[in-house]
Design an enzyme around this catalytic site. Structure first.
Site, PDB file in Angstrom:
ATOM      1  N   CYS A  96       0.835  -1.197   0.000  1.00 11.49           N
ATOM      2  CA  CYS A  96       0.000   0.000   0.000  1.00 11.49           C
ATOM      3  C   CYS A  96       0.873   1.251   0.000  1.00 11.49           C
ATOM      4  O   CYS A  96       1.841   1.338   0.746  1.00 11.49           O
ATOM      5  CB  CYS A  96      -0.887   0.025   1.253  1.00 11.49           C
ATOM      6  SG  CYS A  96      -1.957  -1.401   1.401  1.00 11.49           S
ATOM      7  N   GLY A  97       0.527   2.203  -0.843  1.00 12.68           N
ATOM      8  CA  GLY A  97       1.159   3.501  -0.789  1.00 12.68           C
ATOM      9  C   GLY A  97       2.532   3.566  -1.404  1.00 12.68           C
ATOM     10  O   GLY A  97       3.314   4.466  -1.090  1.00 12.68           O
TER      11      GLY A  97
END
Length: 283
Positions: A119-120
């Site tokens: 994520c991210g």
């Protein structure tokens, strides 16, 4: 310790020609539950995982996310005695205490709630950060691997996936020596969790990874290559396809990346010089 599998009522439907049959049945499912990792009392992440080997998972996550630089920086790990609605312990929180003098950096503290390396993260900025900030220079690694040894690893991986055989719902990661010995296998609903569990096992065993091979049962995504690079694993192989960013990261960092390992064929996407039909283990 939480359950690895559970049972659920289901309905099997078989449609062939103009006929449809329905058969009630009980299916075995892989358990998925949250695991919270706390460090020095601060909650850093919650990840959905298959219960089991939670300390390996916590240690692997701390290492692969560069929260710590070596396993010896951890003083203790324990399950918090959190309870469900019935009062039974869930074992869904691991509390980590760092050694005296070891503290969380402001950058790590700012990432609270960061659920996984999947994520991210994005593009060239992430690759540059990994290349610049990693502790291992894989381009200097001289480990060699025989192709015929590599082709035996998929069968070993498949035969060792005990929970997958019952549920069909788990990913696996296996850590091998270059001679083909399976050192550690972990299964999980999350492919990144399975890899973290393997890396964490090695960290807790104080085992160097510079002459090992990581084999994963699914695809080779960016986050798995990232974890391999940061752990110092020189060779990663996958049963399925790689992503474009995974290949780019492997090329930039010196990782040998192999995918579609389905004997007798395989495809090498980065740094094929480590594969040799007559390779010898480095002395």
């Amino acid at each position: 310790m939480g359950r690895l599998t559970t049972r659920s009522q289901a309905l099997r439907i078989h449609a062939e020609g103009d006929g449809v049959t329905r058969s009630p049945r009980v299916e075995t499912l892989a358990v998925e539950e949250p695991l919270e990792i706390r460090v020095n009392g601060q909650s850093l992440t919650v990840t959905m995982r298959t219960p089991g080997d939670d300390f390996d998972l916590a240690m692997g996550w701390l290492l692969s996310e560069q929260v710590i630089s070596r396993a010896a920086q951890v003083a203790t790990m324990m399950h918090c005695l959190d309870a469900d609605e019935s009062g039974s312990p869930t074992y869904n929180v691991v509390d980590v205490v760092l050694q005296p003098g070891v503290s969380l950096s402001p950058e790590v503290s700012a990432r609270r709630g960061y659920t996984s390396s999947a994520c991210g993260i994005c593009g060239s900025a992430s690759i540059e950060a990994i290349t610049r900030g990693g502790r291992h220079n894989l381009s200097l690694n001289r480990t060699m691997l025989q192709v015929r040894v590599l082709t035996t690893m998929t069968e070993q991986l498949e035969q060792s996936q005990k929970v997958f055989a019952r549920t069909g719902g788990l990913h696996a990661a296996g850590l091998f020596t270059v001679e083909g010995e399976l050192l550690c296998l972990r299964e999980d609903v999350g492919r990144h969790n399975a890899v973290d569990k393997v890396i964490g096992w090695a960290g807790r065993q104080d085992r160097a990874l510079d002459e090992t091979v990581l084999m994963v049962s699914g695809r080779a995504g960016f986050e798995l290559v990232q974890k391999s690079v940061l752990a110092g694993i020189p060779i990663m192989a996958a049963v399925s396809a790689p992503s474009s960013l995974a290949v780019e990261l492997a090329k930039e960092t010196g990782l040998t990346l192999i995918a579609f390992v389905r004997p007798p064929r395989l495809t090498v996407y980065a740094h094929p010089h480590r594969l040799d039909s007559d390779a010898k283990h480095p002395g």
